[in-house]
Write a protein that holds these residues in place. Structure first.
Motif, PDB file in Angstrom:
ATOM      1  N   GLU A  91       6.127  25.960  27.923  1.00  0.00           N
ATOM      2  CA  GLU A  91       5.885  24.973  28.277  1.00  0.00           C
ATOM      3  C   GLU A  91       4.473  24.762  27.644  1.00  0.00           C
ATOM      4  OE1 GLU A  91       5.676  24.337  32.516  1.00  0.00           O
ATOM      5  OE2 GLU A  91       3.907  25.853  33.038  1.00  0.00           O
ATOM      6  N   GLN A  92       4.223  23.470  26.967  1.00  0.00           N
ATOM      7  CA  GLN A  92       2.715  22.882  26.487  1.00  0.00           C
ATOM      8  C   GLN A  92       2.680  21.254  27.567  1.00  0.00           C
ATOM      9  OE1 GLN A  92       3.089  22.477  22.787  1.00  0.00           O
ATOM     10  NE2 GLN A  92       2.668  24.421  21.760  1.00  0.00           N
ATOM     11  N   VAL A  93       1.000  21.365  27.705  1.00  0.00           N
ATOM     12  CA  VAL A  93       0.823  20.316  28.744  1.00  0.00           C
ATOM     13  C   VAL A  93       0.194  20.016  28.377  1.00  0.00           C
ATOM     14  CG1 VAL A  93      -0.115  19.838  30.883  1.00  0.00           C
ATOM     15  CG2 VAL A  93       1.845  21.373  30.955  1.00  0.00           C
ATOM     16  N   PHE A  94      -0.609  18.421  28.028  1.00  0.00           N
ATOM     17  CA  PHE A  94      -1.646  17.816  27.733  1.00  0.00           C
ATOM     18  C   PHE A  94      -1.999  16.402  28.143  1.00  0.00           C
ATOM     19  CE2 PHE A  94       1.548  19.381  24.089  1.00  0.00           C
ATOM     20  CZ  PHE A  94       0.280  20.115  23.505  1.00  0.00           C
ATOM     21  N   PHE A  95      -2.831  16.481  28.553  1.00  0.00           N
ATOM     22  CA  PHE A  95      -4.611  15.064  29.030  1.00  0.00           C
ATOM     23  C   PHE A  95      -4.195  14.175  28.062  1.00  0.00           C
ATOM     24  CE2 PHE A  95      -4.815  19.399  31.346  1.00  0.00           C
ATOM     25  CZ  PHE A  95      -4.106  19.086  32.529  1.00  0.00           C
ATOM     26  N   VAL A 142      -6.091  13.131  23.637  1.00  0.00           N
ATOM     27  CA  VAL A 142      -5.580  14.395  24.064  1.00  0.00           C
ATOM     28  C   VAL A 142      -6.448  15.839  24.502  1.00  0.00           C
ATOM     29  CG1 VAL A 142      -3.248  15.050  23.941  1.00  0.00           C
ATOM     30  CG2 VAL A 142      -3.749  12.538  22.946  1.00  0.00           C
ATOM     31  N   VAL A 143      -6.225  16.185  25.746  1.00  0.00           N
ATOM     32  CA  VAL A 143      -6.706  17.165  25.504  1.00  0.00           C
ATOM     33  C   VAL A 143      -5.728  18.699  25.874  1.00  0.00           C
ATOM     34  CG1 VAL A 143      -8.353  18.439  27.510  1.00  0.00           C
ATOM     35  CG2 VAL A 143      -9.204  15.521  26.182  1.00  0.00           C
ATOM     36  N   PRO A 144      -5.783  19.825  25.532  1.00  0.00           N
ATOM     37  CA  PRO A 144      -4.732  20.700  26.302  1.00  0.00           C
ATOM     38  C   PRO A 144      -4.959  21.004  27.548  1.00  0.00           C
ATOM     39  CG  PRO A 144      -5.439  21.875  23.896  1.00  0.00           C
ATOM     40  CD  PRO A 144      -6.378  19.843  24.666  1.00  0.00           C
ATOM     41  N   ARG A 145      -4.046  21.789  27.596  1.00  0.00           N
ATOM     42  CA  ARG A 145      -4.258  21.941  28.724  1.00  0.00           C
ATOM     43  C   ARG A 145      -4.631  23.624  29.087  1.00  0.00           C
ATOM     44  NH1 ARG A 145       1.017  23.567  33.650  1.00  0.00           N
ATOM     45  NH2 ARG A 145       0.888  25.537  31.651  1.00  0.00           N
ATOM     46  N   ASP A 146      -4.399  24.756  28.386  1.00  0.00           N
ATOM     47  CA  ASP A 146      -4.194  25.502  28.233  1.00  0.00           C
ATOM     48  C   ASP A 146      -4.355  26.494  26.641  1.00  0.00           C
ATOM     49  OD1 ASP A 146      -2.130  26.404  27.864  1.00  0.00           O
ATOM     50  OD2 ASP A 146      -1.511  26.289  29.970  1.00  0.00           O
ATOM     51  N   ALA A 147      -4.502  27.631  26.090  1.00  0.00           N
ATOM     52  CA  ALA A 147      -4.751  28.218  25.162  1.00  0.00           C
ATOM     53  C   ALA A 147      -2.616  27.854  23.980  1.00  0.00           C
ATOM     54  CB  ALA A 147      -5.479  29.719  25.469  1.00  0.00           C
ATOM     55  N   GLU A 148      -2.245  27.543  25.044  1.00  0.00           N
ATOM     56  CA  GLU A 148      -0.653  27.492  24.755  1.00  0.00           C
ATOM     57  C   GLU A 148      -0.643  26.371  24.308  1.00  0.00           C
ATOM     58  OE1 GLU A 148       3.334  28.634  23.694  1.00  0.00           O
ATOM     59  OE2 GLU A 148       1.512  30.612  24.573  1.00  0.00           O
ATOM     60  N   ALA A 149      -1.221  25.017  25.057  1.00  0.00           N
ATOM     61  CA  ALA A 149      -1.101  23.752  24.407  1.00  0.00           C
ATOM     62  C   ALA A 149      -1.635  23.543  23.223  1.00  0.00           C
ATOM     63  CB  ALA A 149      -1.597  22.964  26.222  1.00  0.00           C
ATOM     64  N   GLU A 150      -2.889  24.696  23.434  1.00  0.00           N
ATOM     65  CA  GLU A 150      -4.190  24.384  21.990  1.00  0.00           C
ATOM     66  C   GLU A 150      -3.044  25.008  21.095  1.00  0.00           C
ATOM     67  OE1 GLU A 150      -7.357  23.571  20.641  1.00  0.00           O
ATOM     68  OE2 GLU A 150      -7.276  23.334  22.614  1.00  0.00           O
ATOM     69  N   LYS A 151      -2.151  25.231  21.045  1.00  0.00           N
ATOM     70  CA  LYS A 151      -1.352  25.784  19.366  1.00  0.00           C
ATOM     71  C   LYS A 151      -0.373  24.487  18.507  1.00  0.00           C
ATOM     72  CE  LYS A 151      -0.454  30.501  21.594  1.00  0.00           C
ATOM     73  NZ  LYS A 151       0.887  31.591  21.560  1.00  0.00           N
ATOM     74  N   GLY A 152      -0.612  23.584  20.282  1.00  0.00           N
ATOM     75  CA  GLY A 152       0.886  22.403  19.512  1.00  0.00           C
ATOM     76  C   GLY A 152       0.236  20.958  19.646  1.00  0.00           C
ATOM     77  N   LEU A 153      -1.382  21.456  19.783  1.00  0.00           N
ATOM     78  CA  LEU A 153      -2.542  20.049  19.863  1.00  0.00           C
ATOM     79  C   LEU A 153      -2.195  18.822  19.041  1.00  0.00           C
ATOM     80  CD1 LEU A 153      -4.508  17.968  21.207  1.00  0.00           C
ATOM     81  CD2 LEU A 153      -6.271  19.440  20.336  1.00  0.00           C
ATOM     82  N   ASP A 154      -1.626  19.648  17.721  1.00  0.00           N
ATOM     83  CA  ASP A 154      -1.680  18.530  16.444  1.00  0.00           C
ATOM     84  C   ASP A 154      -0.716  17.665  16.693  1.00  0.00           C
ATOM     85  OD1 ASP A 154      -4.165  18.696  15.343  1.00  0.00           O
ATOM     86  OD2 ASP A 154      -3.500  20.542  14.348  1.00  0.00           O
ATOM     87  N   ALA A 155       0.535  18.154  17.093  1.00  0.00           N
ATOM     88  CA  ALA A 155       2.164  17.980  16.701  1.00  0.00           C
ATOM     89  C   ALA A 155       2.280  17.781  18.745  1.00  0.00           C
ATOM     90  CB  ALA A 155       3.231  19.299  16.710  1.00  0.00           C
TER      91      ALA A 155
END
Length: 365
Positions: free
Chosen positions: A248-252, A222-235
């Motif tokens: 919004e948080q976007v993950f690939f 799972v890869v976060p799109r940006d810094a905002e998504a990085e904050k929620g990567l573990d969840a």
């Protein structure tokens, strides 16, 4: 078939109903209120408790779906919007984005608008969802012991001196099931090789999405799109209730298909794990051979309360980025590709556990 807790032969069932639409059917209608007017649509229902609104004038997208009265997809504040109100430039696509169980994005652009969007229509997420379908065909009838419901049609994205892409769609349901099967064939009917992008925006909302809901998926990475998504990567998999000011948080995701080539994902509410309330979840399955990528849109804000499960052929940076980076997929003249996405629901702890077990057993996840 099995209906209402009992097995019926075709003859036994036919003896009890005059028309099969007493049990399952498709009804063509026209939406006729406000800026949804006039848009052609189909109302579909099955004996298993599935109901769906499929809008012919919006590319045969699934604007709403329910299972036993529970909404499967999120509905946006815009409501249904007829295609003549489409605003293709920039981010104005959002003014007609009803959400729904399925909004199709493409065919020439997915994600960020192109700089020449005012001329080409390559605004946010393209124009296929705002293109009326033609060559419509509805089929309802017995196929051996199954009563099958089908809607077929095609949308064309074409321009003089430009692309000539056709998306032929077939949506299938069965009288005794709560399943929807979407089968698309993309054809390049032009005489030049043409870039294409396609993303299936499957928008899962409440009550499958709620405090404590979980996204279950065979993710290898799972890869976060940006810094905002990085904050929620573990969840990325854990959902909260609606939050004020949520961004919004976007993950690939890199998904592992099963041995048959399918990827199965599901959003399951907390009751599916034995918590309080009624268990409910929505399942999205797709073929990974032609949809090799997957984007998760986690948007748990107020009213914009949705988790997007998005199998796709591409990223969401837009066609200009794909062309610049050399990752744009192209379709040769006369060539075609098939894409398959399936929807279903679960409403018991036992069914949810069995589903999770199957997903966790996928090799290579």
């Amino acid at each position: 078939m099995e209906l209402y807790g009992k097995k019926w032969s075709v003859v036994e069932l036919r003896r009890r109903v005059g028309s099969m639409d007493q049990v399952a059917g498709i009804k063509p209608v026209q939406l006729d209120d406000g800026n949804e007017r006039p848009a052609r649509a189909f109302l579909l229902h099955t004996a298993a408790g599935l109901e769906a609104v499929i809008i012919a004038d919006r590319g045969l997208d699934i604007a709403a779906a329910r299972y036993r009265g529970r909404p499967m997809g999120w509905r946006s504040v815009t409501g249904d919007v007829a295609p003549q109100y489409f605003e293709p430039e920039g981010f104005r696509w959002l003014r007609g984005y009803f959400g729904g169980l399925l909004t199709t994005c493409g065919l020439s652009n997915v994600g960020l608008p192109a700089s020449d969007s005012a001329l080409s229509g390559k605004g946010l997420h393209g124009r296929v969802s705002n293109t009326p379908a033609r060559n419509l065909c509805v089929r309802q009838g017995w196929e051996n012991r199954d009563y099958v419901l089908r809607i077929e049609g095609e949308t064309r994205e074409a321009s003089v001196f430009g692309e000539n892409l056709v998306l032929r769609r077939r949506i299938t349901a069965w009288a005794d099931r709560a399943d929807l099967l979407v089968e698309d064939t993309l054809v390049n009917e032009g005489f030049r090789e043409t870039p294409y992008m396609l993303l299936y925006h499957c928008n899962i909302g409440w009550p499958a999405l709620d405090e404590g809901s979980r996204l279950v998926a065979p993710s290898r990475k799972v890869v976060p799109r940006d810094a905002e998504a990085e904050k929620g990567l573990d969840a990325w998999h854990a959902m909260t209730g609606p939050r004020r000011g949520w961004k919004e948080q976007v993950f690939f995701h890199d998904m592992a298909p099963d041995r048959a080539g399918w990827v199965t994902t599901a959003l399951l509410n907390a009751a599916c794990s034995g918590g309080p309330g009624d268990p409910f979840g929505v399942v999205v399955r797709y073929r990974a051979d032609t949809l090799p990528r997957f984007t998760q849109w986690k948007m748990t804000g107020e009213q914009e309360y949705v988790c997007g499960l998005e199998p796709c052929t591409c990223g969401v940076g837009g066609i200009e980025a794909e062309l610049r980076e050399g990752t744009a997929k192209r379709l040769r003249p006369g060539a075609s590709l098939r894409f398959t996405v399936a929807f279903s629901a679960v409403d018991s702890v036992e069914a949810a556990r069995a589903l999770e077990t199957r997903i966790r057993a996928v090799p290579g996840r």
